[in-house]
Design an enzyme around this catalytic site. Sequence first.
Site, PDB file in Angstrom:
ATOM      1  N   SER A 161      22.720 -26.694  27.364  1.00 25.27           N
ATOM      2  CA  SER A 161      23.747 -25.638  27.552  1.00 25.27           C
ATOM      3  C   SER A 161      23.520 -24.421  26.844  1.00 25.27           C
ATOM      4  CB  SER A 161      25.133 -26.294  27.367  1.00 25.27           C
ATOM      5  OG  SER A 161      25.991 -25.642  27.908  1.00 25.27           O
ATOM      6  N   ASP A 247      26.317 -28.724  39.081  1.00 21.79           N
ATOM      7  CA  ASP A 247      26.549 -27.861  37.913  1.00 21.79           C
ATOM      8  C   ASP A 247      27.062 -26.515  38.403  1.00 21.79           C
ATOM      9  OD1 ASP A 247      26.363 -26.530  35.519  1.00 21.79           O
ATOM     10  OD2 ASP A 247      24.907 -27.937  34.744  1.00 21.79           O
ATOM     11  N   HIS A 277      27.787 -30.340  34.959  1.00 21.26           N
ATOM     12  CA  HIS A 277      27.283 -29.788  33.527  1.00 21.26           C
ATOM     13  C   HIS A 277      27.330 -30.869  32.566  1.00 21.26           C
ATOM     14  CE1 HIS A 277      26.009 -26.514  31.182  1.00 21.26           C
ATOM     15  NE2 HIS A 277      27.085 -26.872  30.284  1.00 21.26           N
TER      16      HIS A 277
END
Length: 305
Positions: A161, A247, A277
């Site tokens: 991330s 995602d 995600h």
Amino acid sequence: MRFALEALLADVPAEQVAEARAFYRSRVAGRGPASFEELKEARAKKPAPRATVPPAVEETVEAAGVRVPVRIFLPAEGPPRAVYLGIHGGGFYMGSAAQGDERHRELADALRIAVVSVDYRLAPEHPWPAAPDDCEAAALWLVEEAGARFGTSRLAIGGSSAGATLALATLLRLRDRGVVDRFAGAALRFGTYDLSARTPGGRRIADEYFIQAYAGHVADRTLPDISPLYADLSGLPPALLVVGSEDVLLEDNLTLAGRLSAAGNDVELRVYPASPHGFTGHPTALAATALEGIHSWLRDRISRP
């Protein structure tokens, strides 16, 4: 020519996909904090990371005039074959290096490498460029000291991330300093590469508070140090991009993969089905398969002459 997402999906057992779909159907989707007050509340509620055995060695390292805390793991058996610089996620405004202790202990032992994780400063108390400054300092320290400290100068980098974003920004800084060739590879999990909202992928997250907290004070967020998608991406080490098909950052990762490839880099993209995600941190067999794939890719990169 017809371009189908299915052609990009990683090949995983059907039962793992079915299990993942069932897991996410039963799980309430979360969202990130939408204000500083919510952020403070989320930080306070976050459970303490579980201890590992043996635990991390905590140090403060310095390079380029920046001092940054790091957590170091050594493999349980034998000297390390390489050093991996790990950068945690959390939207630039949450988390800590300690949150990755379990994964980094596993990584150190599985690949017989040293792992150094960076406790970079968080926004909004410390907005851009504090986080990339800290990550660059840790990387430069490794460039200068890895051989003497760990007995190997073979380096790799990775993150998830926001950590993937910072890993790529760090590589760009190292390339501009002429030392990026010390890194054998970069394993980037579901990063966000356009914080400017000027691309289709970037516009999907344009209203997220983490962007305002991290870089809201910057007039032009197409700066490559903030949005690596806009950088000259040539001359970077091989990269593995891992992202889920569900995602919100899928388009962002697809675009980055194309730009890295067009710039002449060695890039591999793995899109995992039925995955949102952060999926590699979830308790599914599919996540375990993805992580083992990352381990295998890193093992291959650090073993090459």
